[in-house]
Design a protein around this motif. Structure first.
Motif, PDB file in Angstrom:
ATOM      1  N   ARG A   5      -2.040   1.841  -1.534  1.00 43.15           N
ATOM      2  CA  ARG A   5      -1.196   0.820  -1.538  1.00 43.15           C
ATOM      3  C   ARG A   5      -0.931   0.656  -3.039  1.00 43.15           C
ATOM      4  O   ARG A   5       0.161   0.303  -3.516  1.00 43.15           O
ATOM      5  CB  ARG A   5      -1.549  -0.208  -0.836  1.00 43.15           C
ATOM      6  CG  ARG A   5      -1.289   0.132   1.012  1.00 43.15           C
ATOM      7  CD  ARG A   5      -1.571  -0.992   1.674  1.00 43.15           C
ATOM      8  NE  ARG A   5      -3.120  -1.222   1.681  1.00 43.15           N
ATOM      9  CZ  ARG A   5      -3.747  -2.297   2.132  1.00 43.15           C
ATOM     10  NH1 ARG A   5      -2.978  -3.032   2.755  1.00 43.15           N
ATOM     11  NH2 ARG A   5      -5.015  -2.107   2.144  1.00 43.15           N
ATOM     12  N   PHE A   6      -2.127   0.329  -3.707  1.00 47.03           N
ATOM     13  CA  PHE A   6      -2.019  -0.011  -5.122  1.00 47.03           C
ATOM     14  C   PHE A   6      -1.384   0.929  -6.045  1.00 47.03           C
ATOM     15  O   PHE A   6      -0.335   0.387  -6.628  1.00 47.03           O
ATOM     16  CB  PHE A   6      -3.551  -0.688  -5.764  1.00 47.03           C
ATOM     17  CG  PHE A   6      -3.291  -0.772  -7.216  1.00 47.03           C
ATOM     18  CD1 PHE A   6      -2.577  -1.927  -7.595  1.00 47.03           C
ATOM     19  CD2 PHE A   6      -4.123  -0.380  -7.978  1.00 47.03           C
ATOM     20  CE1 PHE A   6      -2.466  -2.371  -8.991  1.00 47.03           C
ATOM     21  CE2 PHE A   6      -3.836  -0.618  -9.369  1.00 47.03           C
ATOM     22  CZ  PHE A   6      -3.097  -1.646  -9.853  1.00 47.03           C
ATOM     23  N   SER A   7      -1.811   1.973  -5.998  1.00 47.78           N
ATOM     24  CA  SER A   7      -1.131   3.098  -6.646  1.00 47.78           C
ATOM     25  C   SER A   7       0.423   3.340  -6.544  1.00 47.78           C
ATOM     26  O   SER A   7       0.923   3.646  -7.614  1.00 47.78           O
ATOM     27  CB  SER A   7      -2.053   4.272  -6.790  1.00 47.78           C
ATOM     28  OG  SER A   7      -1.970   4.837  -5.239  1.00 47.78           O
ATOM     29  N   SER A   8       0.775   3.234  -5.202  1.00 44.06           N
ATOM     30  CA  SER A   8       2.000   3.339  -4.795  1.00 44.06           C
ATOM     31  C   SER A   8       2.791   2.244  -5.403  1.00 44.06           C
ATOM     32  O   SER A   8       3.694   2.305  -5.705  1.00 44.06           O
ATOM     33  CB  SER A   8       2.120   3.340  -3.274  1.00 44.06           C
ATOM     34  OG  SER A   8       1.281   4.420  -2.804  1.00 44.06           O
ATOM     35  N   ALA A   9       2.326   0.795  -5.104  1.00 37.42           N
ATOM     36  CA  ALA A   9       3.066  -0.314  -5.618  1.00 37.42           C
ATOM     37  C   ALA A   9       3.010  -0.465  -7.254  1.00 37.42           C
ATOM     38  O   ALA A   9       4.120  -0.544  -7.609  1.00 37.42           O
ATOM     39  CB  ALA A   9       2.402  -1.567  -5.023  1.00 37.42           C
ATOM     40  N   LEU A  10       1.931   0.041  -7.807  1.00 31.79           N
ATOM     41  CA  LEU A  10       2.166  -0.097  -9.222  1.00 31.79           C
ATOM     42  C   LEU A  10       3.261   1.168  -9.599  1.00 31.79           C
ATOM     43  O   LEU A  10       3.787   0.835 -10.599  1.00 31.79           O
ATOM     44  CB  LEU A  10       0.695   0.431  -9.558  1.00 31.79           C
ATOM     45  CG  LEU A  10       0.817   0.508 -11.424  1.00 31.79           C
ATOM     46  CD1 LEU A  10       1.132  -0.595 -12.007  1.00 31.79           C
ATOM     47  CD2 LEU A  10      -0.724   0.995 -11.814  1.00 31.79           C
ATOM     48  N   LYS A  11       3.247   2.368  -9.230  1.00 37.50           N
ATOM     49  CA  LYS A  11       4.151   3.242  -9.648  1.00 37.50           C
ATOM     50  C   LYS A  11       5.651   2.684  -9.147  1.00 37.50           C
ATOM     51  O   LYS A  11       6.660   2.775 -10.037  1.00 37.50           O
ATOM     52  CB  LYS A  11       3.799   4.653  -8.751  1.00 37.50           C
ATOM     53  CG  LYS A  11       4.827   5.704  -9.396  1.00 37.50           C
ATOM     54  CD  LYS A  11       4.288   7.012  -8.842  1.00 37.50           C
ATOM     55  CE  LYS A  11       5.469   8.322  -9.224  1.00 37.50           C
ATOM     56  NZ  LYS A  11       5.125   9.475  -8.611  1.00 37.50           N
ATOM     57  N   ALA A  12       5.847   2.080  -8.080  1.00 36.83           N
ATOM     58  CA  ALA A  12       7.156   1.611  -7.687  1.00 36.83           C
ATOM     59  C   ALA A  12       7.706   0.428  -8.769  1.00 36.83           C
ATOM     60  O   ALA A  12       8.668   0.448  -9.210  1.00 36.83           O
ATOM     61  CB  ALA A  12       7.271   1.027  -6.361  1.00 36.83           C
ATOM     62  N   MET A  13       6.562  -0.313  -9.143  1.00 33.25           N
ATOM     63  CA  MET A  13       6.974  -1.527 -10.334  1.00 33.25           C
ATOM     64  C   MET A  13       7.296  -0.833 -11.479  1.00 33.25           C
ATOM     65  O   MET A  13       8.001  -1.409 -12.214  1.00 33.25           O
ATOM     66  CB  MET A  13       5.758  -2.483 -10.211  1.00 33.25           C
ATOM     67  CG  MET A  13       5.410  -3.066  -8.893  1.00 33.25           C
ATOM     68  SD  MET A  13       6.619  -4.443  -8.673  1.00 33.25           S
ATOM     69  CE  MET A  13       6.340  -5.483  -9.706  1.00 33.25           C
ATOM     70  N   LEU A  14       6.315   0.280 -11.774  1.00 33.97           N
ATOM     71  CA  LEU A  14       6.581   0.735 -13.058  1.00 33.97           C
ATOM     72  C   LEU A  14       8.168   1.549 -13.227  1.00 33.97           C
ATOM     73  O   LEU A  14       9.117   1.576 -14.283  1.00 33.97           O
ATOM     74  CB  LEU A  14       5.558   1.975 -13.459  1.00 33.97           C
ATOM     75  CG  LEU A  14       4.384   1.441 -13.830  1.00 33.97           C
ATOM     76  CD1 LEU A  14       3.156   2.375 -13.765  1.00 33.97           C
ATOM     77  CD2 LEU A  14       4.121   0.864 -15.248  1.00 33.97           C
ATOM     78  N   LEU A  15       8.491   2.214 -12.118  1.00 36.31           N
ATOM     79  CA  LEU A  15       9.824   2.752 -11.859  1.00 36.31           C
ATOM     80  C   LEU A  15      10.971   1.649 -11.980  1.00 36.31           C
ATOM     81  O   LEU A  15      12.064   1.885 -12.748  1.00 36.31           O
ATOM     82  CB  LEU A  15       9.922   3.295 -10.404  1.00 36.31           C
ATOM     83  CG  LEU A  15       9.107   4.802 -10.276  1.00 36.31           C
ATOM     84  CD1 LEU A  15       8.959   5.177  -8.864  1.00 36.31           C
ATOM     85  CD2 LEU A  15       9.816   5.629 -11.127  1.00 36.31           C
ATOM     86  N   LEU A  16      10.672   0.500 -11.521  1.00 37.15           N
ATOM     87  CA  LEU A  16      11.513  -0.784 -11.479  1.00 37.15           C
ATOM     88  C   LEU A  16      11.497  -1.252 -12.704  1.00 37.15           C
ATOM     89  O   LEU A  16      12.708  -1.509 -13.355  1.00 37.15           O
ATOM     90  CB  LEU A  16      11.172  -1.716 -10.612  1.00 37.15           C
ATOM     91  CG  LEU A  16      11.460  -1.578  -8.859  1.00 37.15           C
ATOM     92  CD1 LEU A  16      10.743  -2.695  -7.842  1.00 37.15           C
ATOM     93  CD2 LEU A  16      12.946  -1.255  -8.635  1.00 37.15           C
ATOM     94  N   GLY A  17      10.533  -1.319 -13.474  1.00 41.81           N
ATOM     95  CA  GLY A  17      10.504  -1.795 -15.155  1.00 41.81           C
ATOM     96  C   GLY A  17      11.138  -0.930 -15.851  1.00 41.81           C
ATOM     97  O   GLY A  17      12.060  -1.256 -16.787  1.00 41.81           O
ATOM     98  N   HIS A  18      10.927   0.599 -15.774  1.00 41.62           N
ATOM     99  CA  HIS A  18      11.708   1.633 -16.557  1.00 41.62           C
ATOM    100  C   HIS A  18      13.250   1.414 -16.091  1.00 41.62           C
ATOM    101  O   HIS A  18      14.012   1.726 -17.235  1.00 41.62           O
ATOM    102  CB  HIS A  18      10.959   2.912 -16.185  1.00 41.62           C
ATOM    103  CG  HIS A  18      11.708   4.085 -16.998  1.00 41.62           C
ATOM    104  ND1 HIS A  18      11.725   4.116 -18.511  1.00 41.62           N
ATOM    105  CD2 HIS A  18      12.377   5.023 -16.924  1.00 41.62           C
ATOM    106  CE1 HIS A  18      12.266   5.029 -18.750  1.00 41.62           C
ATOM    107  NE2 HIS A  18      12.800   5.909 -17.871  1.00 41.62           N
ATOM    108  N   ALA A  19      13.756   1.321 -15.085  1.00 48.09           N
ATOM    109  CA  ALA A  19      14.809   1.278 -14.650  1.00 48.09           C
ATOM    110  C   ALA A  19      15.576   0.264 -15.231  1.00 48.09           C
ATOM    111  O   ALA A  19      16.780   0.176 -15.798  1.00 48.09           O
ATOM    112  CB  ALA A  19      15.051   1.159 -12.981  1.00 48.09           C
ATOM    113  N   GLU A  20      15.028  -0.886 -15.430  1.00 48.09           N
ATOM    114  CA  GLU A  20      15.529  -2.228 -16.031  1.00 48.09           C
ATOM    115  C   GLU A  20      15.627  -1.901 -17.312  1.00 48.09           C
ATOM    116  O   GLU A  20      16.953  -2.334 -18.100  1.00 48.09           O
ATOM    117  CB  GLU A  20      14.737  -3.405 -15.863  1.00 48.09           C
ATOM    118  CG  GLU A  20      15.182  -4.701 -16.157  1.00 48.09           C
ATOM    119  CD  GLU A  20      14.631  -6.038 -15.656  1.00 48.09           C
ATOM    120  OE1 GLU A  20      14.053  -6.835 -16.435  1.00 48.09           O
ATOM    121  OE2 GLU A  20      14.670  -6.161 -14.467  1.00 48.09           O
ATOM    122  N   GLU A  21      14.776  -1.298 -17.908  1.00 52.65           N
ATOM    123  CA  GLU A  21      14.868  -0.955 -19.487  1.00 52.65           C
ATOM    124  C   GLU A  21      16.269   0.005 -19.645  1.00 52.65           C
ATOM    125  O   GLU A  21      16.913  -0.077 -20.705  1.00 52.65           O
ATOM    126  CB  GLU A  21      13.815  -0.268 -19.870  1.00 52.65           C
ATOM    127  CG  GLU A  21      12.393  -1.116 -20.199  1.00 52.65           C
ATOM    128  CD  GLU A  21      11.268  -0.613 -20.624  1.00 52.65           C
ATOM    129  OE1 GLU A  21      10.198  -1.339 -20.819  1.00 52.65           O
ATOM    130  OE2 GLU A  21      11.192   0.748 -20.460  1.00 52.65           O
TER     131      GLU A  21
END
Length: 154
Positions: A5-21
């Motif tokens: 769950r943590f690694s999946s949530a972190l990867k999703a959050m990283l994807l969202l952060g990158h998409a925002e950039e």
């Protein structure tokens, strides 16, 4: 079975952060699922606690999805960990057996202490890192890694 769950949530959050950039801050569960190599239903379940904790905002409608709930430099990895895992400890201890010696008399208490100290260390490390820091680390890794290896069917 390992908890992802943590690694999946972190990867999703990283994807969202990158998409925002990149100027496309809203990602659908289908887009996230493709990057996480899972299905959209699982991604939606993964997003529930992140939305509840305001780390992610849910956007309704035809072009909806999720986006970061606040700027990446204001979201710590500790928050993502706690949101995705809840109060679940890092590991579970063995059930107690008969108390017959030094080890069996004190191992349960010892393990509780060890778990608490380890979790405090992990949470301390995660509290000192933001999502933005992590994206910077990924960019640095990308600069030093060179071009991706090409897959060959031979």
């Amino acid at each position: 079975m390992l908890d992802v769950r943590f690694s999946s949530a972190l990867k999703a959050m990283l994807l969202l952060g990158h998409a925002e950039e990149e100027g496309s801050p809203v990602l659908s569960s289908t887009q996230l699922a493709r990057s996480l190599n899972t299905n959209p239903s699982l991604v939606r379940k993964l997003m529930v606690p992140l939305v509840q904790d305001a780390l992610v905002a849910s956007i309704k409608g035809r072009s909806g999805g999720v986006r970061l709930g606040r700027p990446a430099d204001q979201i710590t990895l500790r928050e993502i960990y706690r949101s995705s895992i809840g109060d679940k400890p890092l590991w579970a201890r063995r059930p107690e057996g008969p108390r017959e010696c030094l080890v069996t008399n004190h191992s349960a208490e010892y393990f509780v202490r060890l778990t608490e100290q380890t979790e405090a260390a992990v949470l301390g490390t995660l509290a000192g890192r933001t999502l933005a820091d992590s994206l910077d680390e990924l960019r640095a890794m990308d600069r030093t890694a060179g071009p991706p290896a090409q897959w060959s069917a031979s």
